[in-house]
Design a protein around this motif. Structure first.
Motif, PDB file in Angstrom:
ATOM      1  N   SER A 154     -11.474  -2.877  -7.624  1.00 42.09           N
ATOM      2  CA  SER A 154      -9.396  -2.144  -7.394  1.00 42.09           C
ATOM      3  C   SER A 154      -9.327  -1.378  -9.071  1.00 42.09           C
ATOM      4  CB  SER A 154      -8.483  -2.326  -7.140  1.00 42.09           C
ATOM      5  OG  SER A 154      -8.215  -3.673  -7.493  1.00 42.09           O
ATOM      6  N   LYS A 155      -8.693  -0.353  -8.528  1.00 39.32           N
ATOM      7  CA  LYS A 155      -8.246  -0.023  -9.358  1.00 39.32           C
ATOM      8  C   LYS A 155      -6.965  -1.115 -10.415  1.00 39.32           C
ATOM      9  CE  LYS A 155      -9.417   5.098  -8.424  1.00 39.32           C
ATOM     10  NZ  LYS A 155      -9.015   5.493  -7.189  1.00 39.32           N
TER      11      LYS A 155
ATOM     12  N   ASP B  87      -9.350  -0.682   4.137  1.00 43.04           N
ATOM     13  CA  ASP B  87      -8.318  -0.461   3.773  1.00 43.04           C
ATOM     14  C   ASP B  87      -6.866   0.407   4.237  1.00 43.04           C
ATOM     15  OD1 ASP B  87      -9.322   0.653   2.093  1.00 43.04           O
ATOM     16  OD2 ASP B  87      -8.585   0.477  -0.044  1.00 43.04           O
TER      17      ASP B  87
ATOM     18  N   MET C 140     -15.055  -3.307   1.703  1.00 41.29           N
ATOM     19  CA  MET C 140     -14.670  -2.846   0.773  1.00 41.29           C
ATOM     20  C   MET C 140     -16.049  -3.613  -0.345  1.00 41.29           C
ATOM     21  SD  MET C 140     -12.004  -1.574  -0.069  1.00 41.29           S
ATOM     22  CE  MET C 140     -12.228  -0.624   1.944  1.00 41.29           C
TER      23      MET C 140
ATOM     24  N   ARG D 258       0.451  -1.404  -0.212  1.00 41.19           N
ATOM     25  CA  ARG D 258       0.002  -0.207  -0.051  1.00 41.19           C
ATOM     26  C   ARG D 258       1.108   1.361   0.223  1.00 41.19           C
ATOM     27  NH1 ARG D 258      -4.933  -2.312   4.734  1.00 41.19           N
ATOM     28  NH2 ARG D 258      -5.228  -3.969   3.214  1.00 41.19           N
TER      29      ARG D 258
ATOM     30  N   LYS E 276     -11.707  -8.074  -5.040  1.00 42.82           N
ATOM     31  CA  LYS E 276     -12.638  -6.809  -4.926  1.00 42.82           C
ATOM     32  C   LYS E 276     -11.846  -5.643  -5.518  1.00 42.82           C
ATOM     33  CE  LYS E 276      -9.271  -2.848  -2.412  1.00 42.82           C
ATOM     34  NZ  LYS E 276      -8.286  -2.925  -1.810  1.00 42.82           N
TER      35      LYS E 276
END
Ligand code: ZN
Length: 412
Positions: free
Chosen positions: A291-292, A251, A282, A187, A289
């Protein structure tokens, strides 16, 4: 930075309750005990892509807290940031051959539109990282002066925070050190960076690099801020040394909220930085999940463009408890649309069952760690009875409409 226009909140009869919330640090549900005004900081978007349903669900969660506190008689000081300078934004702009400022402005504007459509109460202060740089520079300089931050001697000008300066570091996330290092790497952290005192030390100030934007940093030299110090400084500047709720998606538990709290606590000497660390689950799609990096995003703006009523979207996201990691499905949206239609039909009835009892039930459920599924079930039962002609309270439909609008944000 400009926020978005507030929806109207109808007044309700007195009787708002004390809100209890799950606090990650204490690993349990505890009553909130704000002074007036209550102070909430929620981590906002990095504007390199439109707001997806995970963002929407998170913002709706903190909107409920805002609404419940107001109902209990508090004024609410709510601060949200926009991380309008950070590596992901620059990387996306470079990939798409776009000016990063234009990209950030466009996506922030779209986010504001989504928030207004979802009837999210706007923050009191909506603040960009870029406009906060002078404050961040001053605080980083203080950390350096106090010896709890250090500059790498590799010529980059990068400044890091010494996590050993925060004696309670780890109290919010309760992770093993091994897991911390893993998550830090996943992260945005750099546990393997040479020259750091501890692999977990986070970046406070990144010295200027060729081709990257930079700002004056006084004694720090030109550069740009790290992410965790950005949120810590914005919160301290606008809300003071202690806040009631630090919020975001789950997150952000580690490293972001752990690091932000450590920065704030070392800067002020006050512990804990936040009375409650509150995290929304989430939203996944087809078992993954959202997510980009996976490219499986469902955008609020896209659904709106397809004609989905934002109130149905809001109800779909409120159908499960905010802390639950959950899946977005067509059935979930359909259920939200059907529920909205049923409720609106019931609100059009000439009378219904006792409106005050329904208001009390919704307050009671939401005050218990935002039990929105329980609140929705209460309204379902009321609506069913009203539609079958069981109720005799002619004032009930109007009071229930105000209840849904003021507490759940379901209006229109
Ligand atoms: Zn943040």
């Amino acid at each position: 930075m400009k926020s978005w226009p507030p929806p109207e909140v109808p007044p309700l009869p007195p009787g708002g309750r004390t809100l209890a919330l799950f606090d990650s640090a204490r690993d349990g549900v505890h009553p909130t005990a704000p002074e007036d005004p209550a102070r909430m900081y929620v981590c906002g978007i990095t504007p390199y892509d439109a707001a997806h349903l995970g963002h929407a669900a998170t913002m709706i969660t903190f909107d409920l807290i805002n609404r419940l506190w107001r109902d209990a008689g508090y004024r609410v000081d709510y601060v949200q940031n926009v991380t309008d300078i950070d590596d992901p934004l620059l990387e996306r702009a470079a990939r798409d051959h776009e000016d990063w400022v234009v990209l950030a402005m466009r996506e922030t504007a779209l986010f504001r539109e989504d928030m207004a459509a979802l009837r999210i109460l706007p923050p009191t202060h909506y603040v960009g990282a870029v406009e906060s740089i002078p404050d961040i520079v001053a605080r980083v300089a203080r950390l350096l002066g106090d010896g709890v931050a250090y500059r790498l001697d590799d010529g980059t000008g990068d400044v890091y925070f010494d996590v050993s300066a925060a004696p309670r570091f780890g109290y919010e996330s309760h992770l093993t050190r091994t897991r911390m290092v893993e998550l830090f790497a996943e992260r945005g952290g750099d546990p393997d960076r040479a020259g750091k005192r501890d692999p977990l030390d986070p970046l406070l100030w990144r010295g200027v690099r060729d081709g990257e934007p930079s700002w004056p940093g006084a004694d720090l030299g030109p550069g740009r801020p790290g992410w965790h110090i950005e949120c810590a400084v914005i919160a301290l500047e606008l809300l003071g040394d202690r806040i009631d709720v630090q919020g975001g998606g789950n997150d952000l538990v580690f490293p972001h909220h752990e690091m932000s709290a450590a920065h704030a606590e070392v800067l002020t000497g006050h512990w804990p930085f936040a009375g409650h660390y509150v995290h929304a689950g989430m939203i996944g799609l087809a078992g993954e999940k959202m997510s980009k990096s996976k490219g499986n995003l469902v955008f609020a703006s896209r659904l709106r463009a397809d004609g989905v009523d934002p109130m149905a979207l809001r109800l779909a996201l409120l159908a499960d408890h905010y802390r639950t990691d959950r899946q977005w499905t067509d059935d979930l949206l359909k259920a939200g649309q059907e529920r909205l239609a049923r409720w609106r039909a019931a609100l059009g009835a000439p009378a219904g069952p006792d409106g005050a009892a329904l208001l009390a039930a919704v307050r009671e459920r939401l005050a218990d760690d935002l039990d929105s599924p329980g609140a929705l079930r209460s309204v379902d039962a009321w609506a069913e009875a009203a539609l079958s002609g069981e109720g005799t309270d002619p004032g009930a439909p109007a009071l229930v409409a105000d209840t849904l609008d003021a507490l759940l944000g379901i209006g229109g």
